[in-house]
Design an enzyme around this catalytic site. Structure first.
Site, PDB file in Angstrom:
ATOM      1  N   LEU A 247       6.259  -2.513 -10.275  1.00  0.00           N
ATOM      2  CA  LEU A 247       4.964  -2.474 -10.960  1.00  0.00           C
ATOM      3  C   LEU A 247       4.532  -1.054 -11.289  1.00  0.00           C
ATOM      4  CD1 LEU A 247       3.004  -5.118  -8.846  1.00  0.00           C
ATOM      5  CD2 LEU A 247       4.037  -5.434 -11.102  1.00  0.00           C
ATOM      6  N   GLY A 248       5.120  -0.083 -10.619  1.00  0.00           N
ATOM      7  CA  GLY A 248       4.755   1.306 -10.874  1.00  0.00           C
ATOM      8  C   GLY A 248       4.967   2.138  -9.633  1.00  0.00           C
ATOM      9  N   GLU A 249       4.554   3.386  -9.736  1.00  0.00           N
ATOM     10  CA  GLU A 249       4.675   4.318  -8.623  1.00  0.00           C
ATOM     11  C   GLU A 249       3.290   4.724  -8.160  1.00  0.00           C
ATOM     12  OE1 GLU A 249       7.152   7.606  -9.414  1.00  0.00           O
ATOM     13  OE2 GLU A 249       8.991   6.417  -9.474  1.00  0.00           O
ATOM     14  N   GLY A 250       3.088   4.702  -6.853  1.00  0.00           N
ATOM     15  CA  GLY A 250       1.809   5.075  -6.294  1.00  0.00           C
ATOM     16  C   GLY A 250       1.856   6.443  -5.660  1.00  0.00           C
TER      17      GLY A 250
ATOM     18  N   PHE B 150       2.271   7.221  -2.544  1.00  0.00           N
ATOM     19  CA  PHE B 150       3.223   7.417  -1.458  1.00  0.00           C
ATOM     20  C   PHE B 150       4.606   6.882  -1.795  1.00  0.00           C
ATOM     21  CE2 PHE B 150      -0.623   8.330   0.348  1.00  0.00           C
ATOM     22  CZ  PHE B 150      -1.426   7.221   0.531  1.00  0.00           C
TER      23      PHE B 150
ATOM     24  N   GLN C 101       6.634   3.587  -4.295  1.00  0.00           N
ATOM     25  CA  GLN C 101       6.627   2.645  -5.404  1.00  0.00           C
ATOM     26  C   GLN C 101       5.940   1.348  -5.009  1.00  0.00           C
ATOM     27  OE1 GLN C 101      10.648   1.672  -6.422  1.00  0.00           O
ATOM     28  NE2 GLN C 101      11.347   1.716  -4.300  1.00  0.00           N
TER      29      GLN C 101
ATOM     30  N   LYS D  74       3.696  -2.220  -1.331  1.00  0.00           N
ATOM     31  CA  LYS D  74       3.800  -0.764  -1.360  1.00  0.00           C
ATOM     32  C   LYS D  74       4.882  -0.334  -0.380  1.00  0.00           C
ATOM     33  CE  LYS D  74      -0.937   0.376  -2.707  1.00  0.00           C
ATOM     34  NZ  LYS D  74      -2.085   1.262  -2.457  1.00  0.00           N
TER      35      LYS D  74
ATOM     36  N   ASP E 289     -13.210   8.483  -5.572  1.00  0.00           N
ATOM     37  CA  ASP E 289     -12.541   8.487  -6.878  1.00  0.00           C
ATOM     38  C   ASP E 289     -12.787   7.168  -7.592  1.00  0.00           C
ATOM     39  OD1 ASP E 289     -11.098   9.457  -8.981  1.00  0.00           O
ATOM     40  OD2 ASP E 289      -9.134   9.104  -8.080  1.00  0.00           O
TER      41      ASP E 289
END
Length: 806
Positions: free
Chosen positions: A478-481, A483, A485, A508, A617
């Site tokens: 789904l993507g990279e976070g 910490f 992927q 995660k 944020d």
């Protein structure tokens, strides 16, 4: 005695011959400085040098050609210099500290025996400009006797430090001391472009006499490369410095370990306690003495009774407050003393004890009487400790589990990771005292700092959250976070009511090159989500795989992505502001849909605030949307190192996070629930512009200035007056005057109740311009009809639907 005398005469003759022969050797150009020492000018040549008043004059005269030069003497205006505390004389170097006009003159270094001049300097000490105003530098253009030629550096050794890193709010000065005939001019560039005062909030000071650029109260946006260009008609030279501005640390004061120290004093003597305080924000220091009231040292609520001995006054400095002096101490002065230091983030304190002893003659008698008891006591304590150690070792052996088989991997390193707790309590809370610790054993044959090829991590199993890996099927990425992927997965057993039915989740996990800190951060986020609990409008923790393999953290899956892209994908089609004209439009949103989005986010933030969690944020990009259009706040558990986040630079996709930050967070790094409310107001603006970029086309430096002057964004086209007034209340300059999330939930619930379900958005109304690349287009910051700012600091009247604020 004849042989030694002959040898001495021979040595003197050799020294004279060597000195005389060195006259024919070529010499290198000499450089004056405090650090670098290089050969001086040829004999007979006079070096012209200019120093500022208060500088240290340092003249260097190495032996010509690198050979021996024998004893030397330094002469000023024909008179030999006498060493003193201010005048430091060496064989090859002369230093004059704290130079003044009287130190101007002709200096030379001579051989003591032959009086031959080895180096000759003409030194002139000038006044530094008395203010930061620009100087025209005409007094520097007089004829100095130097031959006509291109510019050159006069103090190159003072220009060796090309990288300067300073904390924010400090003053920075770059110097490029140069000379030439005619006198050259100096100009400054930042990142290769002309740099003037109007390019920076706070301006700059150009001190031409000092060949310097001064910037006061630097901020992270001042980072960059600064180049001085010195030129005249015969040529030009340049020097580049790199400036790095370090963020102020959002931390309560740090007190030096071991201070104040326990003191033992004799009756009638003087005592000093010292307390070293480190704080980026202005600290407030007090000295307290603990006292007893009615025989008790603490009150009914557990608060100690204290007397304030020393605190800040009109004329006291922090250095003075770091020392507590007690004169002619008495027995009543004995007791506990505390140094208390606080800033806008919180408080810290260290305590020490003062023991007051009787006069020396009384001590002798006491020592004789007490020595016997001390010996008995020491033997008794030693025997007792020995018994305790034996008992502890025996107990550990009895409780220790059986050893693993030979096939088990060896534990090479055990790390104890402090987990950064994102539940930010009130400003006076001690974060360190509540920091959870998770003991993690790394099982790997590698000793490197990364976790590559780690097949297993030993984390303490949590039965409430642990999920067997056999029940998890990983899917597409789904993507990279932050910490690692994030991948989609199917998990069985998550839904307790339907244990056999697979549930789509997001997982995660760490990347292959993850570090120990990445592991610590991921574990920290997991632990934070456990502590915060579940709510419909936040991304909830569903489970974790911590045993027998890599760490997997399972969270809720949001099928429709983040709110920002969700809104942009539903912009009306066929216009240049639509998100993707090649993609079929999604369902059209009504005005009530947008109010519902805002209401749900407010509900989620109200819950997080009740759990003492500060998001820091909050933005549409950090709100996820489920298949059923449920808004879920994400990333609230991240262990953000806020003083290392570079909020002043664009991210890779062009977004500027400063645009969501409250002024107190932006300028002072103070994060509270009220700063989250400011960010919520910007998120409201994003919602009613269908994913618009706040403050489009406004440079960061200008944004700082406009926010300080009270400018705020105008009302979006598809937003009612009542909702805009809610935004404006969120953007109040005073944090205490902003609404709470509980009040925002009530206000938005009231708006949602009276809003028609069939009220679609006005397709003829203009939306904020957006380009898929995320680059802001230039725009004016004027207050015209198309401006993104409005000038009044507060709304003219309270919102009709907002109710009264309490």
């Amino acid at each position: 005695m004849g042989a030694p005398a002959c040898a001495l005469a021979l040595c003197v003759a050799v020294a004279i011959v060597a000195g005389a022969s060195s006259e024919s050797l070529g010499t290198e150009q000499r450089v004056v400085g405090r650090a670098a020492e290089v050969p001086g000018p040829e004999p007979g040549q006079q070096e012209q040098l200019v120093f500022g008043s208060g500088d240290a004059v340092e003249l260097s005269c190495p032996p010509p050609g690198g050979g021996p030069m024998g004893p030397t003497v330094w002469v000023k205006d024909g008179t030999g210099l006498v060493p003193s505390e201010r005048v430091l004389v060496g064989p090859q170097r002369l230093q004059v500290l704290n130079a003044s006009h009287e130190d101007s003159g002709a200096y030379s270094c001579r051989q003591r025996l032959t009086q031959r001049v080895l180096c000759h300097f003409s030194v002139r000490v000038t006044d530094a400009p008395s203010s930061g105003d620009d100087e025209d530098g005409e007094d520097e253009a007089e004829d100095t006797g130097v031959d006509t030629g291109a510019p050159y550096w006069t103090r190159p050794e003072r220009m060796d430090k090309k990288l300067l890193a300073v904390p924010a709010a400090n003053t920075v000065r770059f110097r490029c001391p140069a000379a030439g005939n005619p006198t050259p001019s100096i100009s400054w560039l930042k990142n290769g472009r002309e740099f003037r005062g109007e390019h920076r909030i706070g301006g700059i000071k150009l001190r031409h006499q000092q060949w310097s650029l001064v910037m006061e109260s630097v901020v992270p946006s001042d980072r960059g490369n600064y180049t001085c260009v010195v030129e005249n008609k015969f040529g030009s030279i340049r020097q580049t410095y790199t400036l790095d501005v370090l963020e102020r640390s959002p931390h309560r004061p740090i007190l030096q370990a071991g201070l104040p120290a326990n003191q033992t004093a004799v009756l009638g003597s003087d005592v000093e306690f010292h307390c070293k305080v480190y704080s980026d924000a202005q600290p407030h220091i007090q000295w307290l003495k603990h006292v007893e009231v009615n025989g008790s040292k603490v009150g009914p609520d557990g608060t100690p009774y204290v007397t304030v001995l020393k605190t800040a006054g009109a004329n006291t400095t922090d250095k003075e407050l770091e020392v507590l002096s007690l004169h002619n101490v008495t027995f009543e002065d004995a007791g506990e003393y505390t140094c208390l230091a606080g800033n806008s983030i919180g408080f810290s304190h260290h305590s020490a004890w003062l023991v007051v002893l009787p006069a020396e003659e009384e001590l002798v008698e006491a020592d004789e009487a007490g020595s016997v008891y001390a010996g008995i006591l020491s033997y008794g304590v030693g025997f007792f400790l020995f018994i305790l150690v034996v008992a502890a070792v025996t107990l550990c052996r009895l409780r220790s589990p059986p050893k693993k088989g030979l096939g088990s991997p060896t534990v090479h390193k055990i790390s104890r990771f402090p987990l950064k707790r994102q539940v930010s309590l009130e400003s006076n809370a001690s974060m360190s005292s509540n920091t959870p610790l998770v003991r993690i054993a790394r099982l790997s044959s590698g000793e490197g700092p990364t976790l590559a090829n780690v097949s297993e991590l030993e984390l303490p199993a949590d039965p409430k959250w642990e999920l067997s890996r056999a029940r998890l099927t990983l899917g597409k990425p789904l993507g990279e976070g932050c910490f690692g992927q994030v991948v989609m997965a199917e998990a069985i057993g998550i839904d307790k009511d339907r244990a056999a039915k697979p549930v789509t989740v997001a997982v995660k996990m760490l990347k292959d090159d993850a570090t120990d800190k990445d592991l610590s951060d991921l574990v920290s986020e997991m632990e934070m989500m456990k502590m915060i609990g579940k709510h419909k409008n936040i991304i909830n923790l569903l489970g974790a795989c911590t045993q027998g393999g890599p760490l997997y953290v399972l969270v809720e899956y949001a099928a429709k992505g983040n709110l920002r892209e969700f809104l942009r994908a539903r912009r009306p089609p066929g216009l240049d502001y639509s998100f993707d004209t090649c993609k079929p439009p999604e369902e059209q949103l009504t005005f009530k849909d947008l109010v519902s989005c805002a209401y749900q986010v407010a509900r989620g933030m109200e819950y997080l605030a009740s759990q003492k969690c500060i998001h820091r944020d909050l933005a549409a990009r950090n709100v996820l949307v489920t298949e059923d259009n449920v808004m879920k706040i994400a990333d609230f558990g991240l262990a953000r190192d806020v003083h290392n986040l570079d909020y002043y630079k664009k991210t890779t996709n062009g977004r500027l996070p400063v645009k969501w930050m409250a002024p107190e967070a932006l300028f002072d790094r103070v994060y509270t629930h009220q700063s989250d409310v400011w960010s919520f107001g910007v998120l409201l603006w994003e919602i009613f512009t269908l994913g618009g970029s706040p403050y489009p086309g406004i440079p960061v430096e200008e944004l700082f200035k406009l926010l300080k002057e009270g400018h705020r964004m105008d009302k979006p086209a598809n937003c009612t007056h009542d909702l805009y007034m809610i935004m404006r209340e969120c953007w109040h300059a005073a944090p205490s005057q902003r609404p709470t999330f509980k009040q925002l939930v009530e206000d938005l619930d009231r708006v949602l109740t009276v809003t028609s379900t069939d009220e679609y958005l006005d397709l003829s109304a203009p939306f904020e311009q957006y380009s898929p690349g995320g680059q802001d287009t230039p725009s004016s910051s004027s207050s015209g009809d198309d401006s993104v700012f409005a000038h009044d600091l507060l709304p003219p009247a309270p919102p009709s639907s907002g109710g009264s604020r309490t």
